[in-house]
Design an enzyme around this catalytic site. Sequence first.
Site, PDB file in Angstrom:
ATOM      1  N   HIS A 109     -44.802  35.893-117.171  1.00  0.00           N
ATOM      2  CA  HIS A 109     -44.561  34.469-116.849  1.00  0.00           C
ATOM      3  C   HIS A 109     -45.456  33.976-115.711  1.00  0.00           C
ATOM      4  CE1 HIS A 109     -40.262  34.569-118.808  1.00  0.00           C
ATOM      5  NE2 HIS A 109     -41.240  34.515-119.691  1.00  0.00           N
ATOM      6  N   CYS A 136     -60.587  23.441-107.654  1.00  0.00           N
ATOM      7  CA  CYS A 136     -60.699  24.707-108.388  1.00  0.00           C
ATOM      8  C   CYS A 136     -61.960  25.425-107.891  1.00  0.00           C
ATOM      9  CB  CYS A 136     -60.807  24.421-109.886  1.00  0.00           C
ATOM     10  SG  CYS A 136     -61.288  25.863-110.854  1.00  0.00           S
TER      11      CYS A 136
HETATM   12  C1  BJW Z   1     -28.806  41.591-110.697  1.00  0.00           C
HETATM   13  C2  BJW Z   1     -28.704  41.504-109.341  1.00  0.00           C
HETATM   14  C3  BJW Z   1     -28.835  42.695-108.654  1.00  0.00           C
HETATM   15  C4  BJW Z   1     -28.421  39.452-110.126  1.00  0.00           C
HETATM   16  N1  BJW Z   1     -29.050  43.798-109.332  1.00  0.00           N
HETATM   17  N2  BJW Z   1     -29.018  42.637-111.429  1.00  0.00           N
HETATM   18  C5  BJW Z   1     -33.991  28.794-129.221  1.00  0.00           C
HETATM   19  C6  BJW Z   1     -33.911  30.130-129.542  1.00  0.00           C
HETATM   20  C7  BJW Z   1     -34.849  31.025-129.104  1.00  0.00           C
HETATM   21  C8  BJW Z   1     -35.902  30.630-128.301  1.00  0.00           C
HETATM   22  C9  BJW Z   1     -35.983  29.296-127.975  1.00  0.00           C
HETATM   23  C10 BJW Z   1     -35.054  28.389-128.423  1.00  0.00           C
HETATM   24  N3  BJW Z   1     -35.385  27.176-127.931  1.00  0.00           N
HETATM   25  C11 BJW Z   1     -36.497  27.307-127.164  1.00  0.00           C
HETATM   26  C12 BJW Z   1     -36.885  28.600-127.181  1.00  0.00           C
HETATM   27  C13 BJW Z   1     -38.032  29.203-126.466  1.00  0.00           C
HETATM   28  C14 BJW Z   1     -37.835  29.243-124.959  1.00  0.00           C
HETATM   29  C15 BJW Z   1     -36.462  29.827-124.629  1.00  0.00           C
HETATM   30  O1  BJW Z   1     -36.272  31.033-124.571  1.00  0.00           O
HETATM   31  N4  BJW Z   1     -35.469  28.981-124.370  1.00  0.00           N
HETATM   32  C16 BJW Z   1     -34.127  29.479-124.065  1.00  0.00           C
HETATM   33  C17 BJW Z   1     -33.500  28.592-123.024  1.00  0.00           C
HETATM   34  C18 BJW Z   1     -33.350  29.581-125.354  1.00  0.00           C
HETATM   35  N5  BJW Z   1     -38.872  30.113-124.458  1.00  0.00           N
HETATM   36  C19 BJW Z   1     -40.087  29.652-124.165  1.00  0.00           C
HETATM   37  O2  BJW Z   1     -40.374  28.475-124.251  1.00  0.00           O
HETATM   38  C20 BJW Z   1     -41.127  30.685-123.785  1.00  0.00           C
HETATM   39  N6  BJW Z   1     -42.266  30.521-124.599  1.00  0.00           N
HETATM   40  C21 BJW Z   1     -42.220  30.724-125.935  1.00  0.00           C
HETATM   41  O3  BJW Z   1     -41.194  31.003-126.522  1.00  0.00           O
HETATM   42  O4  BJW Z   1     -43.438  30.601-126.559  1.00  0.00           O
HETATM   43  C22 BJW Z   1     -43.486  30.748-127.988  1.00  0.00           C
HETATM   44  C23 BJW Z   1     -43.528  32.170-128.454  1.00  0.00           C
HETATM   45  C24 BJW Z   1     -43.171  32.456-129.745  1.00  0.00           C
HETATM   46  C25 BJW Z   1     -43.209  33.771-130.195  1.00  0.00           C
HETATM   47  C26 BJW Z   1     -43.635  34.793-129.393  1.00  0.00           C
HETATM   48  C27 BJW Z   1     -44.021  34.488-128.119  1.00  0.00           C
HETATM   49  C28 BJW Z   1     -43.957  33.191-127.655  1.00  0.00           C
HETATM   50  C29 BJW Z   1     -41.544  30.494-122.334  1.00  0.00           C
HETATM   51  C30 BJW Z   1     -40.440  30.828-121.384  1.00  0.00           C
HETATM   52  C31 BJW Z   1     -40.878  30.544-119.959  1.00  0.00           C
HETATM   53  C32 BJW Z   1     -39.785  30.854-118.948  1.00  0.00           C
HETATM   54  N7  BJW Z   1     -40.184  30.385-117.672  1.00  0.00           N
HETATM   55  C33 BJW Z   1     -39.345  30.647-116.519  1.00  0.00           C
HETATM   56  C34 BJW Z   1     -39.948  29.923-115.301  1.00  0.00           C
HETATM   57  C35 BJW Z   1     -41.209  30.699-114.856  1.00  0.00           C
HETATM   58  C36 BJW Z   1     -41.784  30.193-113.577  1.00  0.00           C
HETATM   59  C37 BJW Z   1     -40.790  30.178-112.461  1.00  0.00           C
HETATM   60  O5  BJW Z   1     -40.383  31.241-111.935  1.00  0.00           O
HETATM   61  O6  BJW Z   1     -40.408  29.075-112.044  1.00  0.00           O
HETATM   62  O7  BJW Z   1     -39.228  32.048-116.270  1.00  0.00           O
HETATM   63  S1  BJW Z   1     -37.642  30.144-116.771  1.00  0.00           S
HETATM   64  C38 BJW Z   1     -36.934  31.462-115.850  1.00  0.00           C
HETATM   65  O8  BJW Z   1     -36.129  32.296-116.730  1.00  0.00           O
HETATM   66  C39 BJW Z   1     -38.119  32.328-115.392  1.00  0.00           C
HETATM   67  C40 BJW Z   1     -37.585  33.705-115.636  1.00  0.00           C
HETATM   68  O9  BJW Z   1     -38.669  34.629-115.725  1.00  0.00           O
HETATM   69  C41 BJW Z   1     -36.781  33.563-116.892  1.00  0.00           C
HETATM   70  C42 BJW Z   1     -35.752  34.652-117.118  1.00  0.00           C
HETATM   71  O10 BJW Z   1     -34.801  34.632-116.093  1.00  0.00           O
HETATM   72  P1  BJW Z   1     -34.191  35.985-115.555  1.00  0.00           P
HETATM   73  O11 BJW Z   1     -35.236  36.767-114.861  1.00  0.00           O
HETATM   74  O12 BJW Z   1     -33.468  36.678-116.630  1.00  0.00           O
HETATM   75  O13 BJW Z   1     -33.185  35.457-114.405  1.00  0.00           O
HETATM   76  P2  BJW Z   1     -31.644  35.018-114.547  1.00  0.00           P
HETATM   77  O14 BJW Z   1     -31.287  34.290-113.317  1.00  0.00           O
HETATM   78  O15 BJW Z   1     -31.377  34.345-115.833  1.00  0.00           O
HETATM   79  O16 BJW Z   1     -30.846  36.410-114.621  1.00  0.00           O
HETATM   80  C43 BJW Z   1     -30.795  37.310-113.529  1.00  0.00           C
HETATM   81  C44 BJW Z   1     -29.957  38.511-113.933  1.00  0.00           C
HETATM   82  O17 BJW Z   1     -29.992  39.440-112.875  1.00  0.00           O
HETATM   83  C45 BJW Z   1     -28.482  38.175-114.211  1.00  0.00           C
HETATM   84  O18 BJW Z   1     -28.068  38.815-115.420  1.00  0.00           O
HETATM   85  C46 BJW Z   1     -27.759  38.772-113.017  1.00  0.00           C
HETATM   86  O19 BJW Z   1     -26.472  39.293-113.328  1.00  0.00           O
HETATM   87  C47 BJW Z   1     -28.680  39.896-112.622  1.00  0.00           C
HETATM   88  N8  BJW Z   1     -28.625  40.243-111.205  1.00  0.00           N
HETATM   89  N9  BJW Z   1     -28.456  40.162-109.005  1.00  0.00           N
HETATM   90  C48 BJW Z   1     -29.148  43.764-110.688  1.00  0.00           C
HETATM   91  N10 BJW Z   1     -28.725  42.692-107.325  1.00  0.00           N
END
Ligand code: BJW
Length: 232
Positions: A109, A136
Amino acid sequence: MAAPRNIVILTGAGISAESGIDTFRAEGGLWEQHRIEDVATPEGFERDPDLVLNFYDMRRAALATVAPNPAHEALARLDAEFDGELLIVTQNVDDLHERAGARRVLHMHGELKSALCRICERRTPFEGTMRQRPACPMCESRSLRPDVVWFGEMPYEMDRIYAALRAADLFVSIGTSGAVYPAAGFVRDAREMGAHTLELNLERSEGSHWFHESRQGRAGELVPAWVEEILR
Ligand code: BJW
């Protein structure tokens, strides 16, 4: 399972939580403080670039106030001492894996300390702030944006990730909610291609049932213990 020879690790915001970086979906987390549509989509950036540049400038500046925790350090130790294949795929845009010493890291990401030029499309290392619209270094246009992957954009190096998942005999997911695709689908992909799958998370994630094994607890405790098992 037999001793693994090829490991893919997926990390998410939970691994950096104990370093003091907010996760996204927790109560009081980043998505309660900011609307996703405003700060993490290309459309939000078009609407209000200052808001988005500010959001990422603040998070980049905050990196100077945090340090890797025992979970990052344990993965860095694994990277140094495990002589099989290893890839740490992180969804995180912080640099804590690298600062702990890990080398085999892929930021799917993007990274806070990188800029993407909207004109020449090149990525360059970046420190400081973007709200003054610095030029840039490659093409000199004032068109830098944060080099992070927003919703609707393609994550980085998907071919390399899927190749690693195909070859993996162990897939480990650490500190991610399993709410965002394609990363959320890696467990199914890895499992279908024959890997053993393990989740290390504070609580069961959305896709927890896909894992062969799920351990609940803090990453700072679970990850060093698991690394010890692997290197034993
Ligand atoms: C602990 C802890 C401790 C706490 N110890 N644990 C419908 C169905 C399927 C997909 C889609 C859909 N509609 C749209 C989509 C696609 C979309 C998507 O997934 N949407 C969903 C909302 C459904 N995805 C995209 O658009 C992606 N691109 C894409 O799909 O392109 C097309 C493609 C097709 C085919 C193949 C490949 C590609 C792009 C996604 C971009 C996400 N961007 C972000 C922001 C990045 C920049 C930034 O940082 O600002 O990325 S969003 C945000 O979420 C960030 C993270 O990397 C990402 C994941 O979050 P993460 O890391 O899981 O954090 P949390 O807070 O959710 O969870 C933390 C966990 O830790 C929790 O479980 C806690 O319990 C735990 N925890 N403390 C251990 N101490």
